[in-house]
Design an enzyme around this catalytic site. Structure first.
Site, PDB file in Angstrom:
ATOM      1  N   GLY A  48      42.738  51.560  32.639  1.00  0.00           N
ATOM      2  CA  GLY A  48      43.187  51.948  33.967  1.00  0.00           C
ATOM      3  C   GLY A  48      43.748  50.730  34.678  1.00  0.00           C
ATOM      4  N   GLN A  53      46.710  45.643  41.610  1.00  0.00           N
ATOM      5  CA  GLN A  53      46.542  44.705  40.485  1.00  0.00           C
ATOM      6  C   GLN A  53      47.863  44.193  39.939  1.00  0.00           C
ATOM      7  OE1 GLN A  53      43.615  47.488  38.371  1.00  0.00           O
ATOM      8  NE2 GLN A  53      42.859  45.465  37.803  1.00  0.00           N
ATOM      9  N   CYS A  94      37.252  44.642  34.172  1.00  0.00           N
ATOM     10  CA  CYS A  94      38.390  44.847  35.068  1.00  0.00           C
ATOM     11  C   CYS A  94      39.476  43.862  34.661  1.00  0.00           C
ATOM     12  CB  CYS A  94      37.961  44.593  36.514  1.00  0.00           C
ATOM     13  SG  CYS A  94      39.301  44.789  37.705  1.00  0.00           S
ATOM     14  N   LEU A  95      40.710  44.338  34.551  1.00  0.00           N
ATOM     15  CA  LEU A  95      41.786  43.446  34.106  1.00  0.00           C
ATOM     16  C   LEU A  95      41.992  42.277  35.062  1.00  0.00           C
ATOM     17  CD1 LEU A  95      44.484  45.913  32.719  1.00  0.00           C
ATOM     18  CD2 LEU A  95      42.726  44.648  31.479  1.00  0.00           C
ATOM     19  N   HIS A 136      36.538  53.752  39.477  1.00  0.00           N
ATOM     20  CA  HIS A 136      36.820  52.310  39.431  1.00  0.00           C
ATOM     21  C   HIS A 136      38.198  52.021  40.041  1.00  0.00           C
ATOM     22  CE1 HIS A 136      36.878  48.307  37.114  1.00  0.00           C
ATOM     23  NE2 HIS A 136      38.097  48.422  37.594  1.00  0.00           N
ATOM     24  N   GLU A 137      39.206  52.794  39.618  1.00  0.00           N
ATOM     25  CA  GLU A 137      40.573  52.544  40.110  1.00  0.00           C
ATOM     26  C   GLU A 137      40.705  52.920  41.589  1.00  0.00           C
ATOM     27  OE1 GLU A 137      42.233  50.726  38.254  1.00  0.00           O
ATOM     28  OE2 GLU A 137      41.068  51.079  36.439  1.00  0.00           O
ATOM     29  N   HIS A 140      39.681  50.184  43.777  1.00  0.00           N
ATOM     30  CA  HIS A 140      40.684  49.124  43.957  1.00  0.00           C
ATOM     31  C   HIS A 140      41.566  49.394  45.173  1.00  0.00           C
ATOM     32  CE1 HIS A 140      40.396  46.288  40.654  1.00  0.00           C
ATOM     33  NE2 HIS A 140      40.304  47.250  39.758  1.00  0.00           N
TER      34      HIS A 140
HETATM   35 NI    NI Z   1      39.659  47.027  37.787  1.00  0.00          NI
END
Ligand code: NI
Length: 173
Positions: A48, A53, A94-95, A136-137, A140
């Site tokens: 995701g 991000q 998380c990226l 999670h997304e 963000h």
């Molecule tokens: Ni993340």
């Protein structure tokens, strides 16, 4: 909307902590940004990715848990309509926080409403990994990261890696 230099934004870039703005215009620029987000997600082997991000403070994310045959799905202006079921702990990464993982507790069932890239509204529900990714997304888009949600022991264990990211950021990347 310029998307030519879309790249992954890492902690502690302030864009990750901002409350993202609703999308009002469903144009080619939005589609291009979504394509770029899918590219970045794949490049970094995530499941995701949210628009902040890649440096765009707008309410859009992409999800693909990479189950067989699954295609990337774009969620614009998502709303969590319902969460229920048991609160379950599971390891998340998380990226924007490379090398960092921690257990996060989330409800097992989620119903979500969002718009697609043409502005059409859809609703989905999930009691599997998708539910966790959506939450999670969606976090963000409100400036919330797993650092805020992870088990205290894991937060402690990730302290050094977090400090390292912060020192890289302060020295200009
Ligand atoms: Ni993340």
């Amino acid at each position: 909307m310029s998307t030519s230099s879309c790249h992954l934004v890492l902690h502690p870039d302030p864009v990750l902590r901002a409350k993202a703005e609703p999308v009002e215009v469903f144009d080619e620029g939005l589609k291009t940004l979504a394509e770029e987000m899918i590219r970045v997600r794949k490049e970094h082997a995530g499941i995701g990715l949210a628009a902040p991000q890649v440096g765009h403070s707008i309410r859009m994310f992409v999800c693909n848990t990479e189950e067989e045959g699954e295609e990337d799905r774009i969620f614009v202006n998502p709303e969590i309509l319902e969460t229920s079921g048991d609160l379950e702990w599971a390891e998340e990464g998380c990226l924007s926080l490379p090398e960092i993982h921690g257990s996060v507790r989330r409800p097992s069932f989620v119903r979500i409403r969002a718009q697609d890239l043409d502005g059409n509204t859809f609703e989905l529900e999930s009691d599997d990994l998708h539910a966790r990714v959506w939450l999670h997304e969606n976090d963000h888009l409100d400036g919330v990261m797993i650092l805020d949600r992870m088990r205290p022991l894991d937060r402690l264990a990730s302290r050094r890696a977090v400090k390292h990211l912060e020192s890289i950021y302060q020295s200009g990347g």
